[in-house]
Write an enzyme that holds these catalytic residues in place. Structure first.
Site, PDB file in Angstrom:
ATOM      1  N   CYS A 144      -7.194  -0.046  -7.019  1.00 22.14           N
ATOM      2  CA  CYS A 144      -6.833   0.695  -5.800  1.00 22.14           C
ATOM      3  C   CYS A 144      -6.608  -0.343  -4.711  1.00 22.14           C
ATOM      4  CB  CYS A 144      -7.966   1.642  -5.407  1.00 22.14           C
ATOM      5  SG  CYS A 144      -7.731   2.435  -3.807  1.00 22.14           S
ATOM      6  N   ASP A 155       3.374   1.731   0.123  1.00 20.28           N
ATOM      7  CA  ASP A 155       2.005   2.184  -0.157  1.00 20.28           C
ATOM      8  C   ASP A 155       1.791   3.539   0.499  1.00 20.28           C
ATOM      9  OD1 ASP A 155      -0.726   1.940  -1.088  1.00 20.28           O
ATOM     10  OD2 ASP A 155      -1.278   1.663   1.006  1.00 20.28           O
ATOM     11  N   SER A 156       0.722   4.209   0.074  1.00 20.02           N
ATOM     12  CA  SER A 156       0.382   5.489   0.685  1.00 20.02           C
ATOM     13  C   SER A 156      -0.084   5.294   2.124  1.00 20.02           C
ATOM     14  CB  SER A 156      -0.714   6.170  -0.126  1.00 20.02           C
ATOM     15  OG  SER A 156      -1.852   5.331  -0.180  1.00 20.02           O
ATOM     16  N   HIS A 210      -7.197  -0.435  -1.694  1.00 23.31           N
ATOM     17  CA  HIS A 210      -8.223  -0.617  -0.663  1.00 23.31           C
ATOM     18  C   HIS A 210      -9.409  -1.460  -1.127  1.00 23.31           C
ATOM     19  CE1 HIS A 210      -5.915   2.582   1.017  1.00 23.31           C
ATOM     20  NE2 HIS A 210      -6.716   2.772   2.047  1.00 23.31           N
ATOM     21  N   GLU A 220     -10.536   3.202   5.327  1.00 29.44           N
ATOM     22  CA  GLU A 220      -9.684   3.817   6.353  1.00 29.44           C
ATOM     23  C   GLU A 220     -10.430   3.933   7.684  1.00 29.44           C
ATOM     24  OE1 GLU A 220      -6.441   4.831   6.292  1.00 29.44           O
ATOM     25  OE2 GLU A 220      -6.112   4.214   4.225  1.00 29.44           O
ATOM     26  N   CYS A 274       0.832   0.673  -4.375  1.00 32.62           N
ATOM     27  CA  CYS A 274      -0.224   1.678  -4.500  1.00 32.62           C
ATOM     28  C   CYS A 274      -0.443   2.027  -5.977  1.00 32.62           C
ATOM     29  CB  CYS A 274       0.235   2.907  -3.716  1.00 32.62           C
ATOM     30  SG  CYS A 274      -0.818   4.338  -3.861  1.00 32.62           S
TER      31      CYS A 274
END
Ligand code: DGL
Length: 287
Positions: free
Chosen positions: A187, A10-11, A189, A155, A73
């Protein structure tokens, strides 16, 4: 049977939602998770840059002898899945699993009125990867919307509160007004924001996350290829490996919060994305 690890890329942090689902579905498997925290976020970056970082990260995982690669991701999938499939699956025999097709399929199964909403990063929405994944399904109406600030909130460890709710309304009310009955959280997140997203969209809207659908595909791939880890004995537990490309940062704390106690030590790894990343030894011996 195959006891090699599964590589999850993942990023940064968000792919832990996919890792959680994979660990829950496949508790005997050993996971190597790589978060490209030095280059996160991918969402605002040009597709070519994301592709370069993604292939470098996947090279790092492949060099550790993984038996399967999961691109957790959405943005990385949108940018690099074709290249990754050619490089690892076709050339090296390592199955490459991604997050967009499983989520798109789950949305088609869930919708009753054929109106589907998709939210994701700017790069994912711009790439039209979800439209392509759904193109063959007749009679669908797709409403896509980039929600870049959601990643910033997650984040920062913020998953509720008035600021987040007001941003969520700004992004989501147009989709609700368009009458979507299914919303793809495109996404990594966003599964961490299902409280606020569900509240704005209302009870009649089904939220589809990539994590669950991707874990199912991972399970099926391993079963079909007879590549499951041997069953662990009673009382035995897998130790997973967590890697980040940034030496410092909040990853360990947030990762423990988002994934759970499985995150113990987090190690730093240098990944060179210039020239296509580090190439190396794999279970199948490419270089
Ligand atoms: N992991 C990214 C995705 O699923 C979100 C975070 C980022 O922008 O890097 O699209």
């Amino acid at each position: 049977m195959d006891n090699a690890p599964i590589g999850i890329f993942d990023s940064g942090l968000g792919g832990l939602t996919v890792a959680r689902a994979v660990i829950d579905k496949l508790p005997d498997e050993h996971i190597i998770y790589l978060g490209d925290t030095a280059n996160t976020p991918y969402g605002p970056k040009p597709i070519a840059t994301v592709r370069e970082h993604t292939l470098a990260g996947l090279d790092e995982l492949a060099s550790r002898g993984v038996k399967a690669l999961v691109i957790a991701c959405n943005t990385a999938t949108a940018a690099a899945v074709s290249d990754a499939r050619e490089r690892y699956w076709i050339d090296a025999g390592i199955p490459v699993i991604e997050v967009i097709t499983p989520a798109a399929r789950a949305a088609v199964n869930a919708t009753r009125n054929r109106r589907i909403g998709v939210i994701g990063t700017e790069a994912t929405i711009r790439s039209e990867a979800y439209s392509s994944a759904l193109a063959a399904v007749p009679g669908l109406e797709l409403h896509a919307r980039a929600c870049p600030r959601f990643v910033e909130f997650v984040e920062a460890g913020i998953t509720h509160g008035p600021d987040l709710e007001s941003v969520a309304r700004e992004y989501l009310v147009p989709l609700k007004s368009a009458g979507v009955d299914t919303l793809v959280l495109g996404c990594t997140h966003y599964p961490l924001l299902t409280g606020v997203i569900g509240r704005v969209m209302g009870e009649g809207v089904t939220l589809v996350t990539s994590s669950e659908a991707t874990a199912n595909v991972t399970y099926n791939e391993l079963v079909d290829r007879d590549m499951l880890h041997v069953p662990l004995g009673p009382g035995e537990r897998q130790e997973h490996l967590f890697l980040t490309t940034e030496a410092e940062g909040a990853f360990p704390q947030l990762a423990r919060r988002f994934l759970g106690p499985e995150v113990q030590q987090v190690h730093h790894v240098d990944v060179d994305s210039h020239g296509g990343g580090r190439r190396g030894r794999t279970a199948t011996g490419w270089n």
